[in-house]
Design a protein around this motif. Structure first.
Motif, PDB file in Angstrom:
ATOM      1  N   ALA A 133       9.620   1.485 -11.156  1.00  0.00           N
ATOM      2  CA  ALA A 133       8.978   2.684 -10.853  1.00  0.00           C
ATOM      3  C   ALA A 133       7.980   3.229 -12.242  1.00  0.00           C
ATOM      4  CB  ALA A 133       9.814   3.860 -10.712  1.00  0.00           C
ATOM      5  N   ASP A 134       8.622   2.977 -13.481  1.00  0.00           N
ATOM      6  CA  ASP A 134       7.992   3.197 -14.640  1.00  0.00           C
ATOM      7  C   ASP A 134       6.717   2.428 -15.064  1.00  0.00           C
ATOM      8  OD1 ASP A 134       9.425   5.527 -15.211  1.00  0.00           O
ATOM      9  OD2 ASP A 134      10.835   4.593 -16.690  1.00  0.00           O
ATOM     10  N   GLU A 135       6.961   1.094 -14.568  1.00  0.00           N
ATOM     11  CA  GLU A 135       5.936   0.125 -14.914  1.00  0.00           C
ATOM     12  C   GLU A 135       4.998   0.131 -13.924  1.00  0.00           C
ATOM     13  OE1 GLU A 135       8.915  -3.639 -16.395  1.00  0.00           O
ATOM     14  OE2 GLU A 135       8.485  -3.303 -14.286  1.00  0.00           O
ATOM     15  N   ARG A 136       5.336   0.716 -12.597  1.00  0.00           N
ATOM     16  CA  ARG A 136       4.298   0.709 -11.604  1.00  0.00           C
ATOM     17  C   ARG A 136       3.311   1.876 -12.030  1.00  0.00           C
ATOM     18  NH1 ARG A 136       7.273   0.281  -5.887  1.00  0.00           N
ATOM     19  NH2 ARG A 136       7.727  -1.807  -5.750  1.00  0.00           N
ATOM     20  N   THR A 137       4.008   2.997 -12.495  1.00  0.00           N
ATOM     21  CA  THR A 137       3.143   4.412 -12.800  1.00  0.00           C
ATOM     22  C   THR A 137       2.254   3.910 -14.114  1.00  0.00           C
ATOM     23  OG1 THR A 137       5.032   5.643 -12.220  1.00  0.00           O
ATOM     24  CG2 THR A 137       3.536   6.514 -13.954  1.00  0.00           C
ATOM     25  N   GLU A 138       2.946   3.086 -15.108  1.00  0.00           N
ATOM     26  CA  GLU A 138       1.885   2.688 -16.194  1.00  0.00           C
ATOM     27  C   GLU A 138       0.947   2.018 -15.778  1.00  0.00           C
ATOM     28  OE1 GLU A 138       2.599  -0.167 -19.992  1.00  0.00           O
ATOM     29  OE2 GLU A 138       4.303   0.896 -19.261  1.00  0.00           O
ATOM     30  N   LEU A 139       1.001   1.070 -14.910  1.00  0.00           N
ATOM     31  CA  LEU A 139      -0.145   0.070 -14.497  1.00  0.00           C
ATOM     32  C   LEU A 139      -0.870   0.982 -13.809  1.00  0.00           C
ATOM     33  CD1 LEU A 139      -0.967  -2.827 -14.405  1.00  0.00           C
ATOM     34  CD2 LEU A 139       0.257  -2.956 -11.933  1.00  0.00           C
ATOM     35  N   LEU A 142       0.858  -1.180   0.276  1.00  0.00           N
ATOM     36  CA  LEU A 142      -0.132  -0.080   0.024  1.00  0.00           C
ATOM     37  C   LEU A 142       0.755   1.461  -0.026  1.00  0.00           C
ATOM     38  CD1 LEU A 142      -2.814  -1.108   2.482  1.00  0.00           C
ATOM     39  CD2 LEU A 142      -3.054  -0.936   0.024  1.00  0.00           C
ATOM     40  N   GLY A 143       1.911   1.129   0.706  1.00  0.00           N
ATOM     41  CA  GLY A 143       2.966   2.439   0.602  1.00  0.00           C
ATOM     42  C   GLY A 143       3.294   2.721  -0.602  1.00  0.00           C
ATOM     43  N   ASN A 144       3.848   1.544  -1.436  1.00  0.00           N
ATOM     44  CA  ASN A 144       4.356   1.537  -2.649  1.00  0.00           C
ATOM     45  C   ASN A 144       3.452   2.154  -3.686  1.00  0.00           C
ATOM     46  OD1 ASN A 144       7.023   0.979  -2.057  1.00  0.00           O
ATOM     47  ND2 ASN A 144       6.514  -1.232  -2.416  1.00  0.00           N
ATOM     48  N   ILE A 145       2.210   1.505  -3.470  1.00  0.00           N
ATOM     49  CA  ILE A 145       1.045   2.217  -4.670  1.00  0.00           C
ATOM     50  C   ILE A 145       0.934   3.515  -4.066  1.00  0.00           C
ATOM     51  CG2 ILE A 145      -1.410   2.064  -4.876  1.00  0.00           C
ATOM     52  CD1 ILE A 145      -1.279  -1.048  -4.297  1.00  0.00           C
ATOM     53  N   ALA A 146       0.668   3.999  -2.875  1.00  0.00           N
ATOM     54  CA  ALA A 146       0.632   5.579  -2.443  1.00  0.00           C
ATOM     55  C   ALA A 146       1.851   6.334  -3.044  1.00  0.00           C
ATOM     56  CB  ALA A 146       0.629   5.598  -0.953  1.00  0.00           C
ATOM     57  N   ASP A 147       2.930   5.850  -2.903  1.00  0.00           N
ATOM     58  CA  ASP A 147       3.986   6.439  -3.276  1.00  0.00           C
ATOM     59  C   ASP A 147       4.259   6.531  -4.981  1.00  0.00           C
ATOM     60  OD1 ASP A 147       6.147   7.721  -1.694  1.00  0.00           O
ATOM     61  OD2 ASP A 147       7.638   6.373  -2.467  1.00  0.00           O
ATOM     62  N   LYS A 174      -2.738  -9.517 -10.443  1.00  0.00           N
ATOM     63  CA  LYS A 174      -3.061 -10.263 -11.377  1.00  0.00           C
ATOM     64  C   LYS A 174      -2.770  -9.560 -12.676  1.00  0.00           C
ATOM     65  CE  LYS A 174      -6.698 -12.813 -13.829  1.00  0.00           C
ATOM     66  NZ  LYS A 174      -6.102 -12.603 -14.989  1.00  0.00           N
ATOM     67  N   VAL A 175      -3.090  -8.274 -12.623  1.00  0.00           N
ATOM     68  CA  VAL A 175      -2.932  -7.573 -14.127  1.00  0.00           C
ATOM     69  C   VAL A 175      -1.466  -7.414 -14.131  1.00  0.00           C
ATOM     70  CG1 VAL A 175      -3.057  -5.242 -15.086  1.00  0.00           C
ATOM     71  CG2 VAL A 175      -4.969  -6.280 -14.181  1.00  0.00           C
ATOM     72  N   SER A 176      -0.716  -7.085 -13.225  1.00  0.00           N
ATOM     73  CA  SER A 176       0.861  -6.749 -13.060  1.00  0.00           C
ATOM     74  C   SER A 176       1.535  -8.127 -13.648  1.00  0.00           C
ATOM     75  CB  SER A 176       1.143  -6.428 -11.631  1.00  0.00           C
ATOM     76  OG  SER A 176       2.747  -6.481 -11.597  1.00  0.00           O
ATOM     77  N   ASN A 177       1.162  -9.217 -13.052  1.00  0.00           N
ATOM     78  CA  ASN A 177       1.716 -10.422 -13.784  1.00  0.00           C
ATOM     79  C   ASN A 177       1.393 -10.738 -14.964  1.00  0.00           C
ATOM     80  OD1 ASN A 177       3.125 -11.850 -11.618  1.00  0.00           O
ATOM     81  ND2 ASN A 177       1.450 -12.593 -10.567  1.00  0.00           N
ATOM     82  N   ASP A 178       0.006 -10.238 -15.498  1.00  0.00           N
ATOM     83  CA  ASP A 178      -0.176 -10.680 -16.859  1.00  0.00           C
ATOM     84  C   ASP A 178       0.438  -9.734 -17.799  1.00  0.00           C
ATOM     85  OD1 ASP A 178      -2.251 -12.633 -15.934  1.00  0.00           O
ATOM     86  OD2 ASP A 178      -3.930 -11.167 -16.105  1.00  0.00           O
ATOM     87  N   GLY A 233       4.702  -9.762 -16.044  1.00  0.00           N
ATOM     88  CA  GLY A 233       5.346 -11.084 -15.599  1.00  0.00           C
ATOM     89  C   GLY A 233       5.696 -11.083 -14.098  1.00  0.00           C
ATOM     90  N   ARG A 234       5.517  -9.903 -13.298  1.00  0.00           N
ATOM     91  CA  ARG A 234       6.010 -10.026 -11.997  1.00  0.00           C
ATOM     92  C   ARG A 234       4.859  -9.236 -11.200  1.00  0.00           C
ATOM     93  NH1 ARG A 234       9.546  -7.757 -15.048  1.00  0.00           N
ATOM     94  NH2 ARG A 234       9.709  -5.497 -14.206  1.00  0.00           N
ATOM     95  N   LYS A 235       4.703  -9.631  -9.644  1.00  0.00           N
ATOM     96  CA  LYS A 235       3.786  -8.830  -8.934  1.00  0.00           C
ATOM     97  C   LYS A 235       4.307  -7.233  -8.938  1.00  0.00           C
ATOM     98  CE  LYS A 235       2.371 -12.395  -6.017  1.00  0.00           C
ATOM     99  NZ  LYS A 235       2.072 -12.645  -4.705  1.00  0.00           N
ATOM    100  N   PHE A 236       3.488  -6.486  -8.462  1.00  0.00           N
ATOM    101  CA  PHE A 236       3.675  -5.017  -8.656  1.00  0.00           C
ATOM    102  C   PHE A 236       4.802  -4.575  -7.718  1.00  0.00           C
ATOM    103  CE2 PHE A 236       2.817  -0.812  -6.572  1.00  0.00           C
ATOM    104  CZ  PHE A 236       2.311  -0.249  -7.585  1.00  0.00           C
TER     105      PHE A 236
END
Length: 189
Positions: A113-119, A48-53, A98-102, A105-108
């Protein structure tokens, strides 16, 4: 002193004169389901901290994770959300992984940081579309809830109120025609 202690002390000071004091105090001690309690696990608080960040990253001011938003969110979900919204929130966190894995290919937690932002940008678009089309009986979108709690947790934290906003401990008179320059910080009182 936390909110529950403060309310309990206020009720005692008032000598129990608050109408329905027992009901009033019970509202602050709602028991969470076992699944909501999983939000308090260290791995989930970190998630949750990483999502918020990712939503509010550190810039000229501290980010949401540093402000403790990852620990704030589970408390709000447990104490303030209906069981339906709690379930939407929990299902949404699972859907995010699940979307992150799909997609990657990895969990959130393992994303850059760029992949998290895109997701999360994609999740935000999905949430906006859902919220504009939903009827009164439809549940909220999980990312709508996450984003609300992130903003609330950050801007009500000490770091958010004092570092990201202009904080005045004892404000002066109200001035509705105060000059504003583009780029100025908003005020926190």
């Amino acid at each position: 002193m936390n909110r529950r202690e403060a309310l309990t002390r206020v009720a005692w000071i008032m000598g129990g004169t608050v109408i329905g004091a027992n009901l009033f105090l019970e509202g602050c001690t709602r028991k969470a389901t076992g699944s909501v309690e999983s939000l308090f696990e260290p791995e989930t608080i970190d998630l949750l901290g990483n999502i918020a960040d990712t939503i509010l990253p550190p810039t000229g001011s501290p980010g949401a994770k540093e402000a403790g938003v990852g620990s704030f969110i589970p408390v709000m979900v447990r104490d303030c959300y209906t069981p339906e919204d709690q379930q939407v929130f929990l299902d949404g966190l699972r859907q995010l992984d699940k979307v992150s894995n799909d997609q990657f290919g990895r969990k959130f937690q393992k994303l850059t940081a760029d992949e998290r932002t895109e997701l999360l940008i994609a999740a935000d678009r999905e949430a906006k579309a859902h919220q504009t089309q939903k009827t009164e009986n439809d549940p909220n979108h999980y990312f709508h809830l996450v984003k609300q709690l992130t903003l609330l947790g950050y801007f009500t934290s000490e770091l958010g109120a004092t570092k990201a906003l202009r904080y005045v401990q004892v404000p002066g008179k109200y001035d509705g025609d105060f000059p504003y320059k583009k780029g100025d910080k908003a005020w926190a009182i």
